[in-house]
Design a protein around this motif. Structure first.
Motif, PDB file in Angstrom:
ATOM      1  N   ILE A 101      33.942  15.140 -13.624  1.00  0.00           N
ATOM      2  CA  ILE A 101      33.422  14.689 -12.332  1.00  0.00           C
ATOM      3  C   ILE A 101      34.475  15.014 -11.278  1.00  0.00           C
ATOM      4  CG2 ILE A 101      32.600  12.752 -10.959  1.00  0.00           C
ATOM      5  CD1 ILE A 101      31.766  11.388 -13.583  1.00  0.00           C
ATOM      6  N   ASP A 102      34.168  15.969 -10.418  1.00  0.00           N
ATOM      7  CA  ASP A 102      35.055  16.329  -9.315  1.00  0.00           C
ATOM      8  C   ASP A 102      34.597  15.597  -8.066  1.00  0.00           C
ATOM      9  OD1 ASP A 102      36.442  18.041 -10.973  1.00  0.00           O
ATOM     10  OD2 ASP A 102      35.396  19.832 -10.282  1.00  0.00           O
ATOM     11  N   VAL A 103      35.423  14.645  -7.630  1.00  0.00           N
ATOM     12  CA  VAL A 103      35.121  13.871  -6.425  1.00  0.00           C
ATOM     13  C   VAL A 103      35.952  14.457  -5.291  1.00  0.00           C
ATOM     14  CG1 VAL A 103      35.177  11.592  -5.345  1.00  0.00           C
ATOM     15  CG2 VAL A 103      34.616  11.803  -7.782  1.00  0.00           C
ATOM     16  N   PHE A 104      35.282  14.974  -4.284  1.00  0.00           N
ATOM     17  CA  PHE A 104      35.959  15.648  -3.182  1.00  0.00           C
ATOM     18  C   PHE A 104      36.291  14.660  -2.059  1.00  0.00           C
ATOM     19  CE2 PHE A 104      33.480  18.957  -5.336  1.00  0.00           C
ATOM     20  CZ  PHE A 104      34.507  19.830  -5.646  1.00  0.00           C
ATOM     21  N   ARG A 105      37.107  13.687  -2.414  1.00  0.00           N
ATOM     22  CA  ARG A 105      37.667  12.706  -1.475  1.00  0.00           C
ATOM     23  C   ARG A 105      38.773  11.968  -2.209  1.00  0.00           C
ATOM     24  NH1 ARG A 105      33.461   9.023   0.745  1.00  0.00           N
ATOM     25  NH2 ARG A 105      35.228   8.030   1.718  1.00  0.00           N
ATOM     26  N   THR A 106      39.685  11.357  -1.482  1.00  0.00           N
ATOM     27  CA  THR A 106      40.805  10.675  -2.131  1.00  0.00           C
ATOM     28  C   THR A 106      40.870   9.193  -1.813  1.00  0.00           C
ATOM     29  OG1 THR A 106      42.226  11.324  -0.297  1.00  0.00           O
ATOM     30  CG2 THR A 106      42.271  12.731  -2.269  1.00  0.00           C
TER      31      THR A 106
END
Length: 193
Positions: A101-106
């Motif tokens: 799962i690549d979540v593009f936010r930190t």
């Protein structure tokens, strides 16, 4: 007397049916790690004594010209004896299952509901921002990919930080195989630092 017997028998049948449906309703995963493919629920134990391994991890990645910064969550279940994931979702030769799962936010300190994207590679940095790509891969004993798929666009996952651990949950997402021929559904929970 016959009427009373029939009423008691009917009452017993109704009560039996009601109790069976209640048991079926309780087929919910625990609060631990789980994976479900096409409603085939598996809850591998982190304290197993069998010959399988489960690895849960998270990796931060930095912003590039093509991608915003974010966090990747991974569940990798390696089960050479096919004791826990063998036959999952009807795939009898599955000896390893990987979820990425690549979540593009930190900024994931408070709970977030994040929309999925399909084929993040083909999208711009701006289109990926605040989205997630969910990818599942099924492998056989030889480490060859049996099937892989990506969650379709505009579904949601949830990410929250609980006591220093990220809990990532996805429910009933529809996936399309990489060759475009097969759709399947998946749910799961990944808990990682």
């Amino acid at each position: 007397m016959k009427k009373t017997t029939h009423i008691l028998l009917l009452f017993t049948i109704i009560l039996s049916l009601f109790s069976c449906s209640k048991e079926d309703d309780n087929e919910q995963p625990s609060n631990g790690v789980f994976i479900s493919i096409n409603n085939d629920l598996r809850e591998p134990s982190l304290n197993n004594t069998s010959n399988y391994q489960i690895e849960l991890s998270s990796y931060s990645f930095n912003s590039t010209n093509r991608e915003p910064s974010g966090i990747q969550f991974v569940m990798d279940i390696h089960d050479p004896d096919k004791q826990y994931i063998g036959g999952i979702g009807g795939i009898t030769t599955c000896a390893e299952l990987e979820v990425f799962i690549d979540v593009f936010r930190t900024d994931l300190e408070s709970p977030k509901t994040i929309s999925t994207i399909f084929n993040a590679y083909g999208q711009s940095k701006e289109e990926k921002q605040d989205k997630a790509e969910v990818f599942i891969r099924f492998k056989d004993d030889e480490d060859d990919v049996i099937m892989a798929g990506t969650a379709l666009e505009n579904q949601t996952i949830n990410v929250k930080n609980e006591n220093g651990e990220y809990v990532t949950i996805f429910e009933n997402l529809t996936f399309e195989s990489t060759d475009g021929t097969t759709n399947f559904t998946a749910s799961g929970r990944i808990i990682a630092n």
